[in-house]
Every structure is written in C-alpha cells, then in structure tokens.
Design a protein around this motif. Sequence first.
Motif, PDB file in Angstrom:
ATOM      1  N   ASP A  95       0.851  -1.187   0.000  1.00 56.48           N
ATOM      2  CA  ASP A  95       0.000   0.000   0.000  1.00 56.48           C
ATOM      3  C   ASP A  95       0.883   1.232   0.000  1.00 56.48           C
ATOM      4  OD1 ASP A  95       0.531   1.012   2.717  1.00 56.48           O
ATOM      5  OD2 ASP A  95      -0.619  -0.697   3.427  1.00 56.48           O
ATOM      6  N   ARG A  96       0.281   2.391  -0.135  1.00 56.98           N
ATOM      7  CA  ARG A  96       1.034   3.628  -0.346  1.00 56.98           C
ATOM      8  C   ARG A  96       1.425   4.357   0.937  1.00 56.98           C
ATOM      9  NH1 ARG A  96       0.631   4.945  -5.812  1.00 56.98           N
ATOM     10  NH2 ARG A  96      -0.841   3.621  -6.924  1.00 56.98           N
ATOM     11  N   ASP A  97       1.057   3.818   2.078  1.00 55.31           N
ATOM     12  CA  ASP A  97       1.431   4.418   3.352  1.00 55.31           C
ATOM     13  C   ASP A  97       2.749   3.812   3.816  1.00 55.31           C
ATOM     14  OD1 ASP A  97       1.666   5.509   5.844  1.00 55.31           O
ATOM     15  OD2 ASP A  97      -0.236   4.749   6.608  1.00 55.31           O
ATOM     16  N   ALA A  98       3.783   4.638   3.944  1.00 56.38           N
ATOM     17  CA  ALA A  98       5.108   4.135   4.312  1.00 56.38           C
ATOM     18  C   ALA A  98       5.279   3.910   5.809  1.00 56.38           C
ATOM     19  CB  ALA A  98       6.182   5.110   3.827  1.00 56.38           C
ATOM     20  N   THR A  99       4.270   4.228   6.607  1.00 52.24           N
ATOM     21  CA  THR A  99       4.370   4.076   8.062  1.00 52.24           C
ATOM     22  C   THR A  99       4.537   2.614   8.451  1.00 52.24           C
ATOM     23  OG1 THR A  99       2.922   5.990   8.350  1.00 52.24           O
ATOM     24  CG2 THR A  99       3.259   4.572  10.268  1.00 52.24           C
ATOM     25  N   THR A 100       5.532   2.314   9.287  1.00 52.86           N
ATOM     26  CA  THR A 100       5.752   0.951   9.749  1.00 52.86           C
ATOM     27  C   THR A 100       4.621   0.519  10.672  1.00 52.86           C
ATOM     28  OG1 THR A 100       8.156   1.212   9.629  1.00 52.86           O
ATOM     29  CG2 THR A 100       7.313  -0.561  11.026  1.00 52.86           C
ATOM     30  N   PRO A 101       3.986  -0.615  10.420  1.00 53.00           N
ATOM     31  CA  PRO A 101       2.880  -1.058  11.273  1.00 53.00           C
ATOM     32  C   PRO A 101       3.374  -1.507  12.641  1.00 53.00           C
ATOM     33  CG  PRO A 101       3.417  -2.752   9.677  1.00 53.00           C
ATOM     34  CD  PRO A 101       4.251  -1.557   9.315  1.00 53.00           C
ATOM     35  N   VAL A 102       2.559  -1.306  13.643  1.00 51.97           N
ATOM     36  CA  VAL A 102       2.897  -1.660  15.016  1.00 51.97           C
ATOM     37  C   VAL A 102       1.735  -2.441  15.618  1.00 51.97           C
ATOM     38  CG1 VAL A 102       3.456  -0.785  17.316  1.00 51.97           C
ATOM     39  CG2 VAL A 102       4.336   0.392  15.287  1.00 51.97           C
ATOM     40  N   VAL A 103       2.046  -3.556  16.269  1.00 50.62           N
ATOM     41  CA  VAL A 103       1.022  -4.340  16.956  1.00 50.62           C
ATOM     42  C   VAL A 103       0.563  -3.583  18.191  1.00 50.62           C
ATOM     43  CG1 VAL A 103       0.516  -6.490  18.161  1.00 50.62           C
ATOM     44  CG2 VAL A 103       1.957  -6.515  16.123  1.00 50.62           C
ATOM     45  N   LYS A 104      -0.733  -3.417  18.322  1.00 51.83           N
ATOM     46  CA  LYS A 104      -1.294  -2.685  19.456  1.00 51.83           C
ATOM     47  C   LYS A 104      -1.937  -3.656  20.441  1.00 51.83           C
ATOM     48  CE  LYS A 104      -2.405   1.384  16.646  1.00 51.83           C
ATOM     49  NZ  LYS A 104      -3.496   2.265  16.152  1.00 51.83           N
ATOM     50  N   GLN A 105      -1.798  -3.332  21.719  1.00 48.74           N
ATOM     51  CA  GLN A 105      -2.513  -4.070  22.747  1.00 48.74           C
ATOM     52  C   GLN A 105      -3.860  -3.391  22.953  1.00 48.74           C
ATOM     53  OE1 GLN A 105      -1.404  -6.903  24.009  1.00 48.74           O
ATOM     54  NE2 GLN A 105       0.520  -6.741  22.874  1.00 48.74           N
ATOM     55  N   VAL A 106      -4.921  -4.091  22.587  1.00 48.66           N
ATOM     56  CA  VAL A 106      -6.256  -3.497  22.667  1.00 48.66           C
ATOM     57  C   VAL A 106      -7.144  -4.341  23.563  1.00 48.66           C
ATOM     58  CG1 VAL A 106      -6.103  -2.408  20.406  1.00 48.66           C
ATOM     59  CG2 VAL A 106      -6.991  -4.721  20.582  1.00 48.66           C
ATOM     60  N   GLY A 107      -8.129  -3.689  24.170  1.00 48.06           N
ATOM     61  CA  GLY A 107      -9.069  -4.379  25.026  1.00 48.06           C
ATOM     62  C   GLY A 107     -10.119  -5.131  24.237  1.00 48.06           C
ATOM     63  N   ALA A 108     -10.853  -5.987  24.932  1.00 53.87           N
ATOM     64  CA  ALA A 108     -11.867  -6.815  24.280  1.00 53.87           C
ATOM     65  C   ALA A 108     -13.001  -5.981  23.711  1.00 53.87           C
ATOM     66  CB  ALA A 108     -12.426  -7.832  25.285  1.00 53.87           C
ATOM     67  N   GLU A 109     -13.224  -4.786  24.270  1.00 49.50           N
ATOM     68  CA  GLU A 109     -14.341  -3.955  23.822  1.00 49.50           C
ATOM     69  C   GLU A 109     -13.937  -2.968  22.732  1.00 49.50           C
ATOM     70  OE1 GLU A 109     -17.318  -4.638  24.906  1.00 49.50           O
ATOM     71  OE2 GLU A 109     -16.434  -6.188  26.190  1.00 49.50           O
ATOM     72  N   ALA A 110     -12.686  -2.960  22.335  1.00 51.80           N
ATOM     73  CA  ALA A 110     -12.225  -1.998  21.328  1.00 51.80           C
ATOM     74  C   ALA A 110     -12.882  -2.271  19.984  1.00 51.80           C
ATOM     75  CB  ALA A 110     -10.708  -2.064  21.194  1.00 51.80           C
ATOM     76  N   ASP A 111     -13.233  -1.195  19.267  1.00 48.61           N
ATOM     77  CA  ASP A 111     -13.877  -1.334  17.968  1.00 48.61           C
ATOM     78  C   ASP A 111     -12.870  -1.535  16.841  1.00 48.61           C
ATOM     79  OD1 ASP A 111     -16.404  -0.968  19.058  1.00 48.61           O
ATOM     80  OD2 ASP A 111     -16.280   1.223  18.889  1.00 48.61           O
ATOM     81  N   SER A 112     -11.604  -1.204  17.060  1.00 48.52           N
ATOM     82  CA  SER A 112     -10.593  -1.346  16.012  1.00 48.52           C
ATOM     83  C   SER A 112      -9.229  -1.540  16.666  1.00 48.52           C
ATOM     84  CB  SER A 112     -10.573  -0.101  15.117  1.00 48.52           C
ATOM     85  OG  SER A 112     -10.233   1.045  15.868  1.00 48.52           O
ATOM     86  N   GLY A 113      -8.214  -1.740  15.850  1.00 46.20           N
ATOM     87  CA  GLY A 113      -6.857  -1.867  16.353  1.00 46.20           C
ATOM     88  C   GLY A 113      -6.375  -3.290  16.540  1.00 46.20           C
ATOM     89  N   ARG A 114      -7.269  -4.277  16.241  1.00 47.74           N
ATOM     90  CA  ARG A 114      -6.869  -5.671  16.436  1.00 47.74           C
ATOM     91  C   ARG A 114      -6.173  -6.275  15.223  1.00 47.74           C
ATOM     92  NH1 ARG A 114     -12.287  -5.947  18.274  1.00 47.74           N
ATOM     93  NH2 ARG A 114     -12.476  -6.107  20.538  1.00 47.74           N
ATOM     94  N   GLY A 115      -6.207  -5.581  14.080  1.00 48.58           N
ATOM     95  CA  GLY A 115      -5.781  -6.173  12.822  1.00 48.58           C
ATOM     96  C   GLY A 115      -4.415  -6.815  12.853  1.00 48.58           C
ATOM     97  N   LEU A 116      -3.375  -6.064  13.245  1.00 48.08           N
ATOM     98  CA  LEU A 116      -2.017  -6.602  13.223  1.00 48.08           C
ATOM     99  C   LEU A 116      -1.788  -7.611  14.341  1.00 48.08           C
ATOM    100  CD1 LEU A 116       0.135  -3.525  12.221  1.00 48.08           C
ATOM    101  CD2 LEU A 116      -0.260  -5.616  10.910  1.00 48.08           C
TER     102      LEU A 116
END
Length: 200
Positions: A95-116
């Motif tokens: 993809d065209r975004d050069a930002t390095t992806p980072v794994v996030k620690q997210v809670g069970a109720e989070a609506d996003s951020g679980r992808g990586l």
Amino acid sequence: MSQAPTPRDRLLLANTPDAVGLARLHTTDVLARWGVYPDSIENIRLLVSELATNAVRHPKEENHPNPSHADRHPLQTFEIALEIINGVVRVSVWDRDATTPVVKQVGAEADSGRGLFIVATVSQRWGCYPAQGMPGKVVWAEVPVRPESHGRAESEARSPGNRVPAENTSPLVTAPTPASGPARPSRNLHRATPALRALS
C-alpha cells in the motif's frame, strides 16, 4: 529435469468499499486451485482481510518526486500477492502508506486496532519492509500449506520493524537486504482461530 514454477498470483485493487470482500474471494479461489488445505485457506483469508482492511484505511501517499505521478494514478490502489514457497503460503500486501505497522494491545471492547495482532497471532511469521521504486511499504505474512506443520513456538506478538522474507523473493518489489532476521514464529492458536475471526 526442470522444477515446476513457484505458484504466484497478484491482484491490484482500488481502495473502494468492496475491495476487502473481493480480495477474500480472490484468495479463496486461487488457494483452492493450488490445493491448499481448507483450514489454511481460512487462516489466509483472515490475514488477507486484515491486511487489505489496513491498506484501505491507510492509503496515505507521501510526496512523489514526479509531479505527474498523481495524474497517472487518480485512484489510490493497493496490491495483494500470493505465493507458495518451501511449504508455506506467503501473503504480501503493498500500500502507499510508508508508516511501519505496530502491533497494538487493545481491550476486548475496542472497535478497532486488532488487525495486526490477529496477523501476528495467526501467521507463522510476518514482517514489513519499504517498497522499492514506488511509495509505501509491503507487509507480508506466512501460513503453512498444511495446518499440522504450523510451528508451536510460543512468542509474544511484537512490532516487525523492517523485516523482509529470508528468501528475498517478493512478487511485489525487490526487497532490500534484511537488517535483521525474520520474525520469530508466533504462538500457534489453532483452537482460538474461530474466536479471532469473530473479532475481525
């Protein structure tokens, strides 16, 4: 006697609302034709879904030195590649975004951020490196063709840094020499995969 060519497939998609669904359907069709095990296909579909979703959500493009570049690309696009190498299916998404992806620690109720986190958990190994000759990055992940060959090493999901596949055979771009080794195998959560699919 010559060896059979490595199975490879590429798909270029525009960042449209139906792009993720098209990517999943295409992945299922290609892997079924290649004879990949059904359980592995499900895991790879999940990886494609998460990586394609990230590509659609983050289509940012850095300033390109060629002023006509944007004119030649009126739609933001991303590319998915599939290949089988040494008993694993590798998914690569540019993809065209050069930002390095980072794994996030997210809670069970989070609506996003679980992808990586899902990518790091479901895949045997994964990583990211800058695209060459074009803006953005390539994120890749690997799943064994046979589910039972999945490594059982326990390790914590972590940010990939600028890792590239050890074989250096990305179908998308020419990968740079890796600065460090590939990501260690992530934990094998075969029984937890259905729950991860429900979260995605």
